[in-house]
Design a protein around this motif. Structure first.
Motif, PDB file in Angstrom:
ATOM      1  N   MET A   1      53.285  47.452   9.221  1.00 50.76           N
ATOM      2  CA  MET A   1      51.911  47.316   8.723  1.00 50.76           C
ATOM      3  C   MET A   1      51.263  48.699   8.685  1.00 50.76           C
ATOM      4  SD  MET A   1      48.782  45.141  10.367  1.00 50.76           S
ATOM      5  CE  MET A   1      49.707  43.626  10.226  1.00 50.76           C
ATOM      6  N   SER A   2      50.817  49.125   7.511  1.00 49.07           N
ATOM      7  CA  SER A   2      50.207  50.440   7.378  1.00 49.07           C
ATOM      8  C   SER A   2      48.714  50.345   7.650  1.00 49.07           C
ATOM      9  CB  SER A   2      50.446  50.994   5.965  1.00 49.07           C
ATOM     10  OG  SER A   2      49.858  50.145   4.996  1.00 49.07           O
ATOM     11  N   GLY A   3      48.137  51.448   8.119  1.00 47.39           N
ATOM     12  CA  GLY A   3      46.700  51.511   8.339  1.00 47.39           C
ATOM     13  C   GLY A   3      46.232  50.966   9.664  1.00 47.39           C
ATOM     14  N   LEU A   4      47.138  50.477  10.492  1.00 48.48           N
ATOM     15  CA  LEU A   4      46.751  49.952  11.799  1.00 48.48           C
ATOM     16  C   LEU A   4      46.603  51.112  12.773  1.00 48.48           C
ATOM     17  CD1 LEU A   4      46.276  47.334  13.398  1.00 48.48           C
ATOM     18  CD2 LEU A   4      48.731  47.263  13.867  1.00 48.48           C
ATOM     19  N   ARG A   5      45.480  51.142  13.509  1.00 52.19           N
ATOM     20  CA  ARG A   5      45.239  52.257  14.417  1.00 52.19           C
ATOM     21  C   ARG A   5      44.531  51.795  15.677  1.00 52.19           C
ATOM     22  NH1 ARG A   5      40.120  54.628  14.619  1.00 52.19           N
ATOM     23  NH2 ARG A   5      38.588  53.544  13.336  1.00 52.19           N
ATOM     24  N   LEU A   6      44.624  52.648  16.693  1.00 49.96           N
ATOM     25  CA  LEU A   6      43.931  52.421  17.964  1.00 49.96           C
ATOM     26  C   LEU A   6      42.517  52.970  17.837  1.00 49.96           C
ATOM     27  CD1 LEU A   6      43.963  51.598  20.959  1.00 49.96           C
ATOM     28  CD2 LEU A   6      44.895  53.865  21.465  1.00 49.96           C
ATOM     29  N   ALA A   7      41.522  52.070  17.817  1.00 50.14           N
ATOM     30  CA  ALA A   7      40.141  52.480  17.567  1.00 50.14           C
ATOM     31  C   ALA A   7      39.391  52.861  18.835  1.00 50.14           C
ATOM     32  CB  ALA A   7      39.389  51.357  16.848  1.00 50.14           C
ATOM     33  N   TYR A   8      39.655  52.167  19.946  1.00 48.63           N
ATOM     34  CA  TYR A   8      38.959  52.438  21.203  1.00 48.63           C
ATOM     35  C   TYR A   8      39.903  52.212  22.374  1.00 48.63           C
ATOM     36  CZ  TYR A   8      34.637  51.948  18.479  1.00 48.63           C
ATOM     37  OH  TYR A   8      33.629  52.081  17.551  1.00 48.63           O
ATOM     38  N   ILE A   9      39.675  52.987  23.432  1.00 46.77           N
ATOM     39  CA  ILE A   9      40.300  52.761  24.735  1.00 46.77           C
ATOM     40  C   ILE A   9      39.161  52.587  25.731  1.00 46.77           C
ATOM     41  CG2 ILE A   9      41.884  53.638  26.500  1.00 46.77           C
ATOM     42  CD1 ILE A   9      42.959  55.600  24.366  1.00 46.77           C
ATOM     43  N   CYS A  10      39.148  51.471  26.441  1.00 47.70           N
ATOM     44  CA  CYS A  10      38.055  51.184  27.364  1.00 47.70           C
ATOM     45  C   CYS A  10      38.612  50.826  28.738  1.00 47.70           C
ATOM     46  CB  CYS A  10      37.207  50.009  26.861  1.00 47.70           C
ATOM     47  SG  CYS A  10      36.544  50.210  25.194  1.00 47.70           S
ATOM     48  N   ARG A  11      37.852  51.175  29.763  1.00 49.47           N
ATOM     49  CA  ARG A  11      38.259  50.811  31.122  1.00 49.47           C
ATOM     50  C   ARG A  11      37.031  50.473  31.956  1.00 49.47           C
ATOM     51  NH1 ARG A  11      40.192  56.704  33.607  1.00 49.47           N
ATOM     52  NH2 ARG A  11      38.120  57.656  33.597  1.00 49.47           N
ATOM     53  N   HIS A  12      37.298  49.883  33.110  1.00 47.43           N
ATOM     54  CA  HIS A  12      36.253  49.350  33.984  1.00 47.43           C
ATOM     55  C   HIS A  12      36.697  49.623  35.411  1.00 47.43           C
ATOM     56  CE1 HIS A  12      37.057  47.132  30.285  1.00 47.43           C
ATOM     57  NE2 HIS A  12      35.743  47.114  30.124  1.00 47.43           N
ATOM     58  N   PRO A  13      36.411  50.815  35.942  1.00 49.34           N
ATOM     59  CA  PRO A  13      36.950  51.200  37.252  1.00 49.34           C
ATOM     60  C   PRO A  13      36.635  50.206  38.361  1.00 49.34           C
ATOM     61  CG  PRO A  13      36.051  53.118  36.131  1.00 49.34           C
ATOM     62  CD  PRO A  13      35.657  51.926  35.321  1.00 49.34           C
ATOM     63  N   VAL A  14      35.407  49.655  38.357  1.00 51.94           N
ATOM     64  CA  VAL A  14      35.023  48.617  39.315  1.00 51.94           C
ATOM     65  C   VAL A  14      34.839  47.324  38.538  1.00 51.94           C
ATOM     66  CG1 VAL A  14      33.392  47.892  41.086  1.00 51.94           C
ATOM     67  CG2 VAL A  14      33.844  50.332  40.731  1.00 51.94           C
ATOM     68  N   LYS A  15      35.565  46.304  38.888  1.00 52.36           N
ATOM     69  CA  LYS A  15      35.544  45.026  38.170  1.00 52.36           C
ATOM     70  C   LYS A  15      34.111  44.524  37.986  1.00 52.36           C
ATOM     71  CE  LYS A  15      37.574  40.387  38.680  1.00 52.36           C
ATOM     72  NZ  LYS A  15      38.596  40.485  37.610  1.00 52.36           N
ATOM     73  N   SER A  16      33.717  44.273  36.741  1.00 59.80           N
ATOM     74  CA  SER A  16      32.399  43.715  36.384  1.00 59.80           C
ATOM     75  C   SER A  16      31.234  44.638  36.715  1.00 59.80           C
ATOM     76  CB  SER A  16      32.171  42.346  37.059  1.00 59.80           C
ATOM     77  OG  SER A  16      33.080  41.396  36.568  1.00 59.80           O
ATOM     78  N   VAL A  17      31.531  45.884  37.067  1.00 56.94           N
ATOM     79  CA  VAL A  17      30.458  46.825  37.426  1.00 56.94           C
ATOM     80  C   VAL A  17      30.624  48.091  36.587  1.00 56.94           C
ATOM     81  CG1 VAL A  17      29.256  48.012  39.301  1.00 56.94           C
ATOM     82  CG2 VAL A  17      30.446  45.872  39.773  1.00 56.94           C
ATOM     83  N   GLY A  18      30.412  47.935  35.294  1.00 62.42           N
ATOM     84  CA  GLY A  18      30.394  49.090  34.418  1.00 62.42           C
ATOM     85  C   GLY A  18      31.604  49.203  33.510  1.00 62.42           C
ATOM     86  N   TYR A  19      31.342  49.657  32.275  1.00 64.65           N
ATOM     87  CA  TYR A  19      32.387  49.901  31.286  1.00 64.65           C
ATOM     88  C   TYR A  19      32.246  51.318  30.754  1.00 64.65           C
ATOM     89  CZ  TYR A  19      28.563  49.103  27.936  1.00 64.65           C
ATOM     90  OH  TYR A  19      27.372  49.160  27.248  1.00 64.65           O
ATOM     91  N   GLU A  20      33.352  51.872  30.282  1.00 66.57           N
ATOM     92  CA  GLU A  20      33.308  53.184  29.642  1.00 66.57           C
ATOM     93  C   GLU A  20      34.421  53.298  28.614  1.00 66.57           C
ATOM     94  OE1 GLU A  20      34.036  56.618  32.033  1.00 66.57           O
ATOM     95  OE2 GLU A  20      35.824  55.789  32.988  1.00 66.57           O
ATOM     96  N   GLU A  21      34.197  54.160  27.628  1.00 66.68           N
ATOM     97  CA  GLU A  21      35.210  54.487  26.635  1.00 66.68           C
ATOM     98  C   GLU A  21      35.837  55.825  27.003  1.00 66.68           C
ATOM     99  OE1 GLU A  21      33.440  54.433  22.757  1.00 66.68           O
ATOM    100  OE2 GLU A  21      32.395  52.529  23.144  1.00 66.68           O
ATOM    101  N   ILE A  22      37.161  55.929  26.822  1.00 71.30           N
ATOM    102  CA  ILE A  22      37.869  57.183  27.086  1.00 71.30           C
ATOM    103  C   ILE A  22      38.689  57.562  25.856  1.00 71.30           C
ATOM    104  CG2 ILE A  22      37.906  56.861  29.578  1.00 71.30           C
ATOM    105  CD1 ILE A  22      40.765  55.872  29.371  1.00 71.30           C
TER     106      ILE A  22
END
Length: 252
Positions: A1-22
């Motif tokens: 499949m052409s054109g498929l890409r990774l748009a975002y990488i996200c993590r949550h160091p403390v479960k349910s206490v904050g999100y961030e993009e890296i």
């Protein structure tokens, strides 16, 4: 499949206490995303001090019970393990993990409903594993087109951070990610096998900008598609580096 890409990488160091993009991360075979749910906040009814291994999510403070937590944002430094948390209703907090766990719990308490068991302690698994929602060492893969399709059904834009996912793909048809179960993806130099769908809870009904419940995501999924699943779980089978914007290839 052409054109498929990774748009975002996200993590949550403390479960349910904050999100961030890296921007990039090194994946390890048989492990979830690094520093994703490494810690969690237990409540007074959890029944343990520090867990020996994986524990079910009902043992922890989480967005299912209080949507306001969905509006917490995080900035985490891997090298120093210093985290900064922000929320529309709270002053920013900068803490060293795990040493400043009591300060993090105190910061969280005003956001937690009094009718529920109170936040007790910042905890981590003694075996070094993650405190994700399932015991398997999965990371989650989600589709931007599915998010757009559900948003159109609801008549509003849906932030990707409602779903607390790890890797967001751009270029799939809506709901095509479900057809990838049993397939292997190449992202950067890593390989991941898609294993199962993710069933969702009411935490996704809360807006991550405000913490207020403003979208019946579960109702829209059930009425529109006959299920309450969104995204898929994947297992890393080959270690490698991935970077936001990487092309994604379906290799098997």
């Amino acid at each position: 499949m052409s054109g498929l890409r990774l748009a975002y990488i996200c993590r949550h160091p403390v479960k349910s206490v904050g999100y961030e993009e890296i921007e990039r991360v090194a994946l390890t075979a048989g492990h979830p995303l690094p520093f994703d749910r490494n810690w969690a906040v237990s409540h007074e009814a959890a029944g343990f001090d520090q867990p020996d291994g994986w524990q079910p999510k009902l043992k922890f403070v989480r967005g299912w019970a209080e949507g306001s937590l969905q509006a917490i944002r995080a900035e985490f430094d891997d090298a120093t393990r210093r985290i900064t948390l922000s929320h529309p209703a709270r002053p920013d907090l900068t803490a060293l993990l795990p040493e400043d766990g009591p300060a993090l719990v105190d910061w969280l308490r005003p956001l937690w409903p009094e009718r529920r068991p109170a936040p007790a302690a910042l905890v981590a698994r003694r075996d070094g594993g993650a405190l994700t929602d399932v015991p398997e060492p999965y990371l989650s893969i989600l589709s931007l087109s599915s998010n757009r399709a559900l948003g159109q059904r609801l008549g509003q834009d849906l932030s990707i951070h409602r779903w607390r996912g790890n890797l967001w793909l751009d270029g799939l048809a809506p709901w095509e990610e479900f057809d990838l179960i049993g397939r292997t993806l190449a992202i950067g130099t890593a390989r991941l096998t898609i294993e199962q769908r993710i069933t969702r809870c009411r935490a996704t009904c809360a807006n991550p900008e405000t913490g207020r419940t403003d979208a019946d995501t579960l109702g829209a999924l059930e009425e529109g598609y006959g299920h309450i699943d969104f995204g898929v779980y994947a297992r890393v089978i080959q270690a490698g580096d991935i970077t936001r914007g990487d092309p994604v290839e379906i290799v098997t």
